[in-house]
Design an enzyme around this catalytic site. Structure first.
Site, PDB file in Angstrom:
ATOM      1  N   HIS A  51      27.817   6.291  78.382  1.00 16.31           N
ATOM      2  CA  HIS A  51      27.233   7.027  77.247  1.00 16.31           C
ATOM      3  C   HIS A  51      25.945   6.341  76.806  1.00 16.31           C
ATOM      4  CE1 HIS A  51      28.193   9.356  73.277  1.00 16.31           C
ATOM      5  NE2 HIS A  51      26.891   9.216  73.442  1.00 16.31           N
ATOM      6  N   ARG A  55      16.124   9.258  76.611  1.00 19.52           N
ATOM      7  CA  ARG A  55      14.992   9.917  75.928  1.00 19.52           C
ATOM      8  C   ARG A  55      13.981  10.624  76.822  1.00 19.52           C
ATOM      9  NH1 ARG A  55      18.031  10.065  71.609  1.00 19.52           N
ATOM     10  NH2 ARG A  55      18.150   8.128  70.398  1.00 19.52           N
ATOM     11  N   ASN A 275      26.028   7.307  64.193  1.00 18.95           N
ATOM     12  CA  ASN A 275      26.934   8.444  64.069  1.00 18.95           C
ATOM     13  C   ASN A 275      27.894   8.474  65.250  1.00 18.95           C
ATOM     14  OD1 ASN A 275      27.998  10.822  63.004  1.00 18.95           O
ATOM     15  ND2 ASN A 275      26.603  12.122  64.147  1.00 18.95           N
ATOM     16  N   ASP A 302      26.668   3.803  73.766  1.00 17.41           N
ATOM     17  CA  ASP A 302      25.996   4.853  72.990  1.00 17.41           C
ATOM     18  C   ASP A 302      24.578   4.387  72.635  1.00 17.41           C
ATOM     19  OD1 ASP A 302      25.445   7.201  71.683  1.00 17.41           O
ATOM     20  OD2 ASP A 302      26.661   6.760  69.904  1.00 17.41           O
TER      21      ASP A 302
END
Length: 418
Positions: A51, A55, A275, A302
């Site tokens: 994960h 970009r 998040n 993440d």
């Protein structure tokens, strides 16, 4: 000659990019071999990160594929799965193919090999949650899974169809578990800290509610599901109960949810805005226990890079995300070194679990395995900062902190890449 994590001195023989044998030090005939002296270092298989956000295309000022793979190389990762929230979104074969070509171009020509990129395709067109993306085309182009990333699908009916179609294609759906109506992307846990700061927080039930929906659907349809970045004890309970019933569910958590708490947000620190949000210490302990006993299958960074100016704004305006590729190995190994996480769980979480779930190559040091491994100095200390991080972005609450443990060398297919 080097130490494995159990403190035994071993020799590793590699030929043609594969493991030939691993044996007690001095027992292999290596007279004709090129030797690497690694005395005092720990031998670990290369890690897999299921994960990340790289970009490119569209936001290369934050990170691009070359810089992300460079951070992966120095961070100890041989396999990187990257999410679809690019610009344009990775919802077509052409975007997938572009990403894979950029990865190939980023490998050092003199070495001819580097960390492998595995794109995750968009579950819905534009990640809008309205119409399914062409998963068959995405798979044919090279995607290894599908996800709607940080924009959970509101429609349970659409999500059901997504699970069915993905399963027919042999793809696993990765879901960001967040009720879209309970303070979405708030970046701070609803509790004492959010109240003291006057911020609207996201409750842990926002994650657990969505996790419950997902495992119930997977159970009903008899299909697999993977739950991303689990952050709280309530979700652990949902996953543990589902596994006990035989549901084909896997889950990941991240280094920051095992080592940091909501207190990091004190002072409105946007570098700690993520998040799902950082939670209280009780959730940290529950996640460590779940990772140790296999309820949580794997770790993932993440990795969510952002430019400095994007984080240097009011907390409410700052984007969520922590840059994690550079620090993940040291942070999680410290849990092993201090006895808070069993070594076997560390190894499973960073290597075999993600590779088996998503069909990626893995080194277990068995004969014939890819010779993807690293040498690690668990005593080396370093300060997290712009000059010690390879990622373009430095958005981490660990800036300025001293970490213990540093990668000293990294080999892919038996070739030195660091």
């Amino acid at each position: 000659m080097l130490k494995n994590p159990k403190g035994q001195l071993v020799d590793v023989l590699v030929a043609k990019g594969r493991i030939v044998s691993v044996a007690p030090a001095g027992s292999l005939d290596v007279q004709a071999a090129k030797e690497v002296d690694a005395r005092g270092l720990i031998l670990l298989p290369s890690l897999t990160d299921a994960h990340t956000h790289l970009r490119e295309p569209g936001q290369e000022y934050k990170e691009d594929i070359a810089s992300g793979l460079l951070a992966a190389a120095f961070g100890g990762f041989s396999n990187l799965m990257c999410m679809a929230n690019t610009r344009p979104v990775n919802d077509t074969a052409s975007v997938t193919e572009f990403m894979l070509e950029q990865a190939r171009k980023s490998w050092p020509p003199a070495v001819g090999v580097g960390p492998r990129l595995y794109p995750i395709g968009a579950l819905t067109k534009g990640l809008k949650g309205q119409e399914l993306a062409s998963m068959a085309d995405l798979k044919d182009a090279g995607c290894v899974a599908v996800s709607n990333d940080g924009r959970p699908v509101e429609s349970t009916e659409l999500f059901r169809r997504a699970l069915e179609y993905a399963h027919d294609l042999g793809l696993v759906v990765i879901d960001h578990c967040e009720d879209p109506f309970l303070a979405p992307a708030a970046g701070v846990n609803e509790g004492v800290v959010s109240s003291r700061l006057g911020l609207a927080g996201q409750p842990d039930i926002a994650e657990a509610i969505q996790a419950s929906r997902d495992v119930l659907l997977a159970e009903y349809l008899n299909v697999p599901i993977h739950l991303a970045h689990i952050s709280c004890e309530k979700s652990v309970a949902v996953i543990r109960a589902a596994k006990a019933r035989g549901v084909d569910v896997t889950a990941e958590t991240c280094p920051h949810y095992l080592t940091l708490t909501e207190d990091e947000v004190a002072g409105y620190s946007a570098n700690a805005k993520v998040n799902p949000p950082l939670r209280p210490q009780a959730d940290v302990e529950a996640l460590l226990e779940a990772l140790a006993d296999g309820t949580i299958d794997m770790l993932a960074t993440d990795h969510a890079p952002h430019a400095a100016h994007e984080k240097e704004v009011e907390f409410d305006q700052a984007p969520c995300g922590i840059s994690g590729l550079d620090t993940a190995l040291a942070v999680t190994w410290e849990l092993v070194r201090t006895g808070r996480l069993p070594f076997d769980a560390f190894l499973r979480a960073w290597t075999t679990a993600p590779c088996r779930r998503f069909g990626l190559p893995v080194c277990t040091f068995a004969p014939g395995d890819p010779a993807d491994f690293l040498l690690f100095d668990q005593e080396a200390q370093w300060v997290v900062g712009p000059d010690t991080m390879q990622s373009k972005s430095k958005n981490t609450p660990l800036l300025g902190r001293v970490l213990r443990g540093r990668l000293k060398a990294h080999f892919l297919a038996g070739k030195s890449i660091v």
